[in-house]
Design an enzyme around this catalytic site. Structure first.
Site, PDB file in Angstrom:
ATOM      1  N   THR A  93       0.819  -1.211   0.000  1.00  0.00           N
ATOM      2  CA  THR A  93       0.000   0.000   0.000  1.00  0.00           C
ATOM      3  C   THR A  93       0.852   1.260   0.000  1.00  0.00           C
ATOM      4  OG1 THR A  93      -1.766  -1.154   1.182  1.00  0.00           O
ATOM      5  CG2 THR A  93      -1.794   1.247   1.252  1.00  0.00           C
ATOM      6  N   VAL A  94       1.881   1.298   0.851  1.00  0.00           N
ATOM      7  CA  VAL A  94       2.709   2.498   0.967  1.00  0.00           C
ATOM      8  C   VAL A  94       3.633   2.630  -0.238  1.00  0.00           C
ATOM      9  CG1 VAL A  94       4.439   3.689   2.351  1.00  0.00           C
ATOM     10  CG2 VAL A  94       2.571   2.465   3.472  1.00  0.00           C
ATOM     11  N   ARG A 119       7.714  -8.749  -3.704  1.00  0.00           N
ATOM     12  CA  ARG A 119       7.642 -10.210  -3.632  1.00  0.00           C
ATOM     13  C   ARG A 119       7.173 -10.843  -4.929  1.00  0.00           C
ATOM     14  NH1 ARG A 119       4.458 -11.218   1.950  1.00  0.00           N
ATOM     15  NH2 ARG A 119       3.303  -9.415   1.154  1.00  0.00           N
ATOM     16  N   ASP A 127       2.504  -1.768  18.255  1.00  0.00           N
ATOM     17  CA  ASP A 127       2.730  -0.747  17.226  1.00  0.00           C
ATOM     18  C   ASP A 127       2.902   0.630  17.853  1.00  0.00           C
ATOM     19  OD1 ASP A 127       2.450   0.295  14.322  1.00  0.00           O
ATOM     20  OD2 ASP A 127       0.847   1.343  15.373  1.00  0.00           O
ATOM     21  N   LYS A 151       6.408   3.306  18.038  1.00  0.00           N
ATOM     22  CA  LYS A 151       6.385   4.725  17.689  1.00  0.00           C
ATOM     23  C   LYS A 151       6.771   5.592  18.881  1.00  0.00           C
ATOM     24  CE  LYS A 151       2.708   3.780  14.352  1.00  0.00           C
ATOM     25  NZ  LYS A 151       1.249   3.855  14.092  1.00  0.00           N
TER      26      LYS A 151
END
Length: 429
Positions: free
Chosen positions: A14-15, A46, A202, A206
């Site tokens: 996505t990014v 991939r 997550d 951060k």
């Protein structure tokens, strides 16, 4: 005009795909803003499936590490993810070859940030990571550059959009965690295996990066206290509203005389505070500088477009020749972090107990709190069902967390307490 800046991109999820599209769509604008042409010369992923962008002038590599070593790129973007394995190899190889690195990989930097920063500075290249914290919000630049004149003793925020969506939705609908989590998965806000998000990992990655940047210390992920949101129920959400709070998963890093306190856990925040009003999948970061005061950054914390925006913001800096220390000061000057145990925290607490409705229950609980020198601020019991289970909610005055831990152990052992007590820390930041 300078020579074109050549880019290699590892990872086309996505990014990565969003980054390619952004560069191709805004190429003219980026050239005007940097005074330099920008060219994507190589990509690796991939699978070599059809991509939704023009690849006619881009070299394909089956192996991202080979691409980092052999392409003629000036900048390697690592958009694969993961703290070890190929992502780490790509970054290390690119730095060793004298190429600048842009990454959105908070896990990699949380575990290896100080080491990689030293290597990048020794090689004279950038290790940029705006996209690794709070998605499209320019919080890294905000702290490192816009607020560079300040020292900080506090940085905190909502750092995971999945958890914020779940808690917001629970409050709006009255539904419980599992049901709202399923909806978040259906909408694509949560992964099929959601532990990384809902268990606080997550957000902790951060937070450790923000703490390093704000306090000039080495990244110390292992010292972050982590607690997720699985134990939060619709009852807790409702009681929070009644008491004038909203429940948020916050990452909080504070520099004290005794060390650095880093923790991620659910918090009851006064409903009138700005952070309590950040809803849905949005992120927010708040920092307190010794001269500027409080600064608030709010916006999209994830998604292809916002994260690609942050990736390309780092690219613009490199194209302009702006190469800064990864964590704001030279890596060799980063202080060894001294952690402050969460048990030393002083604050107020919310307790929800499921108890048998019979005489003497409150007296037994009050005796334990008295023994630990914990004062009660409020007590709520709406239901009366003699001999049956009822919820009992207690909020406390400020006390040391170690006393609360001891009190909870004793309260859990009472035969009138039918389920494990739920404790949420009350914060006013």
């Amino acid at each position: 005009m300078s020579e074109p800046l050549k880019i290699a991109i590892a990872g086309l999820g996505t990014v990565g795909t969003g980054t390619v599209k952004l560069i191709q769509e805004n190429l003219g604008l980026l050239t005007l803003r940097t005074g330099r042409a920008i060219s994507i010369v190589a990509v690796s992923a991939r699978s070599k499936k059809n991509r939704d962008f023009d690849m006619s002038d881009i070299t394909w590599y089956d192996d991202a590490v080979t691409m980092a070593a052999e392409s003629d790129a000036d900048v390697v973007m690592e958009l694969i993810g993961g703290s070890e394995g190929i992502a780490k190899e790509v970054v290390e190889t690119a730095i060793a070859k004298g190429r600048h690195v842009i990454t959105a990989n908070k896990a990699l930097l949380a575990h290896h940030g100080a080491e990689l920063a030293r290597k990048a500075e020794e090689a004279g290249v950038a290790l940029a990571y705006e996209a690794a914290v709070a998605g499209g919000i320019p919080v890294i630049k905000g702290i490192r550059e816009g607020l560079a004149a300040n020292s900080f003793d506090l940085v905190y925020g909502i750092l995971n959009g999945t958890c914020n969506f779940i808690l917001s939705n629970m409050r709006e609908t009255g539904r419980d965690f599992e049901e709202v989590l399923f909806e978040a998965q259906e909408l694509g806000y949560a992964e099929a295996e959601p532990s990384f998000d809902v268990d606080g990992i997550d957000a902790s990655h951060k937070l450790s990066l923000l703490a390093s940047l704000a306090f000039g210390s080495e990244v110390d992920f292992d010292s972050v206290y982590i607690e997720g949101i699985r134990a939060i129920s619709s009852l807790d959400i409702a009681y929070a509203d009644e008491l004038g709070y909203r429940i948020k998963l916050l990452g909080i890093a504070r520099k004290t005389q005794d060390g650095i306190d880093q923790r991620v856990h659910p918090c009851m925040v006064p409903a009138e505070q700005p952070i309590a009003l950040v809803e849905g999948v949005l992120n927010a970061v708040v920092c307190k500088g010794n001269h500027v005061g409080t600064s608030v950054f709010e916006g999209a914390g994830a998604g292809g477009g916002p994260t690609a925006s942050a990736v390309v913001a780092d690219l613009v800096d490199i194209a302009r020749g702006t190469i800064l220390p990864t964590f704001g000061i030279p890596a060799a000057k980063l202080e060894k972090a001294v952690s402050q145990p969460v048990e030393t925290r002083e604050g107020s607490y919310y307790l929800r107990l499921t108890v048998e409705d019979r005489p003497g229950v409150i007296a037994d609980i009050a005796a334990i709190l008295k023994r630990e020198k914990i004062s009660v601020k409020s007590l709520l019991q709406h239901e009366s069902n003699p001999g049956k289970a009822v919820p009992l909610v207690i909020t406390t005055q400020e006390t040391v967390e170690l006393a609360m831990i001891r009190a909870l152990e004793s309260i859990s052992g009472l035969d009138c307490v039918l389920e494990k007590p739920n404790m949420i820390r009350i914060v006013s930041l």
